[in-house]
Design an enzyme around this catalytic site. Structure first.
Site, PDB file in Angstrom:
ATOM      1  N   SER A  21      43.227  49.973  34.709  1.00  0.00           N
ATOM      2  CA  SER A  21      42.711  51.289  35.060  1.00  0.00           C
ATOM      3  C   SER A  21      42.097  51.961  33.829  1.00  0.00           C
ATOM      4  O   SER A  21      41.116  51.462  33.290  1.00  0.00           O
ATOM      5  CB  SER A  21      43.823  52.135  35.686  1.00  0.00           C
ATOM      6  OG  SER A  21      43.313  53.313  36.255  1.00  0.00           O
TER       7      SER A  21
ATOM      8  N   HIS B 199      39.233  50.538  40.001  1.00  0.00           N
ATOM      9  CA  HIS B 199      39.508  50.961  41.386  1.00  0.00           C
ATOM     10  C   HIS B 199      38.193  50.922  42.182  1.00  0.00           C
ATOM     11  O   HIS B 199      37.897  51.822  42.974  1.00  0.00           O
ATOM     12  CB  HIS B 199      40.095  52.380  41.423  1.00  0.00           C
ATOM     13  CG  HIS B 199      41.317  52.570  40.581  1.00  0.00           C
ATOM     14  ND1 HIS B 199      42.561  52.122  40.965  1.00  0.00           N
ATOM     15  CD2 HIS B 199      41.481  53.158  39.375  1.00  0.00           C
ATOM     16  CE1 HIS B 199      43.452  52.439  40.027  1.00  0.00           C
ATOM     17  NE2 HIS B 199      42.809  53.062  39.050  1.00  0.00           N
TER      18      HIS B 199
ATOM     19  N   GLU C  39      40.908  46.852  42.573  1.00  0.00           N
ATOM     20  CA  GLU C  39      42.344  46.927  42.312  1.00  0.00           C
ATOM     21  C   GLU C  39      42.996  45.554  42.483  1.00  0.00           C
ATOM     22  O   GLU C  39      42.534  44.714  43.274  1.00  0.00           O
ATOM     23  CB  GLU C  39      42.989  47.939  43.256  1.00  0.00           C
ATOM     24  CG  GLU C  39      42.550  49.366  42.978  1.00  0.00           C
ATOM     25  CD  GLU C  39      43.151  50.387  43.922  1.00  0.00           C
ATOM     26  OE1 GLU C  39      43.896  49.968  44.842  1.00  0.00           O
ATOM     27  OE2 GLU C  39      42.887  51.592  43.749  1.00  0.00           O
TER      28      GLU C  39
END
Length: 307
Positions: free
Chosen positions: A147, A189, A216
């Site tokens: 992330s 994401h 993800e």
């Protein structure tokens, strides 16, 4: 006159120095940390398996202790005994000799999610940042990030931006990243948050950059000087606007630009490409690597210098 420092000598004597060129494990967020843990398992394997020393940097997160508990448990279940948490709250801590020593002999360095701007504000340009580059490029260590930790890996970092239905001029802004990769920008994401328009906005405004969008529970694994592989449940999307034509300079802010001849590569899990070896003229033909993809491959696997 011998000017080699004790830390430099330790790098030279460390067998990791001679074992490889180093790996990056760039994760799109929400990787599996409890079941099969495919991505974290590969990270541990690349770091040396049960003999690895893994340092978890949670500086991106405002809930650093909770993040550490998650990864301490996951890496422990994967058999790693030597696990260290670097909970850095300031640049002074990122310049502290004790913390730098933890990086000097680490075989795996993992950056958690959170806020990439916070991460860069704390470690960007510090002695710890420099030691991470040395770990990757001189000792062949593996650096992972999920992330926010993924976004921070490139020299140009997506600092903020909206994910609208269409690309918009002025809707995204970039900041300085850690620079393990150059001429790319990473978004995470990706499919889950429908960020193709956001990545197109980045490329429209910065056509010399190639955009990398990672889903993800998906990782782009880069072995410097060798090749790439995609792991996990999703795909990696590459947006290449280097040859596009656009009217972006002529339109107002928040308008949608015209983008012609933007190239998109979709690399699903299981995709694997190696650089053709020098002198092996048949390998490129045998694998049929299209030139635009080969250019991407050559760029991300480049063994850029330590400085």
């Amino acid at each position: 006159m011998n000017t080699t420092t004790s830390q430099e000598q330790q790098r030279i004597e460390n067998p990791q120095t001679r074992s490889g060129y180093g790996h990056l494990v760039i994760i799109g967020g929400h990787e599996d940390r409890e079941q099969g843990m495919e991505i974290l398992t590969r990270f541990v394997e690349l770091a040396g398996g049960k003999d690895a020393k893994i340092v978890v940097i949670s500086a991106a997160s405002s809930i650093a202790d909770e993040m550490w508990e998650v990864y301490d448990k996951a890496f422990g279940e994967l058999g790693v005994k030597n696990r260290v948490h670097l909970n850095l709250d300031s640049r002074n801590e990122a310049n502290d000799e004790e913390h730098i020593r933890d990086i000097v002999d680490a075989t795996g360095i993992f950056m958690t999610g959170g806020d990439q701007k916070r991460l860069l504000a704390i470690i960007g340009g510090t002695a710890l940042d420099a030691e991470m580059h040395a770990a990757l490029k001189l000792r062949g260590a593996v650096i992972g990030g999920t992330s926010a930790g993924a976004s921070a890996m490139s020299g140009h970092m997506l600092a903020q931006g909206r994910a609208e239905l269409h690309p918009e001029k002025g809707s995204v802004s970039l900041g300085a990243g850690l620079g393990f990769l150059h001429k790319v920008v990473i978004d995470q994401h990706f499919s889950e948050r429908q960020r193709l328009s956001r990545l197109l906005s980045v490329v429209a405004q910065n056509p010399y950059l190639q955009g990398i969008g990672i889903d993800e529970d998906t990782a782009l694994v880069i072995e410097r000087g060798v090749g790439i592989e995609v792991l996990g449940e999703g795909a990696v999307t590459v947006v290449d606007g280097r040859h596009m034509s656009t009217n972006l300079p002529d339109i107002a802010n928040r308008e949608t630009p015209e983008l012609i001849d933007v190239r998109l590569h979709l690399l699903p899990s299981g995709s694997k490409y190696d650089l053709p070896k020098e002198g092996d003229e048949d390998q490129l033909t045998a694998r049929r690597i299209p030139k635009p993809l080969l250019e991407f491959l050559e760029n991300v696997t480049k063994r850029n210098p330590i400085s």
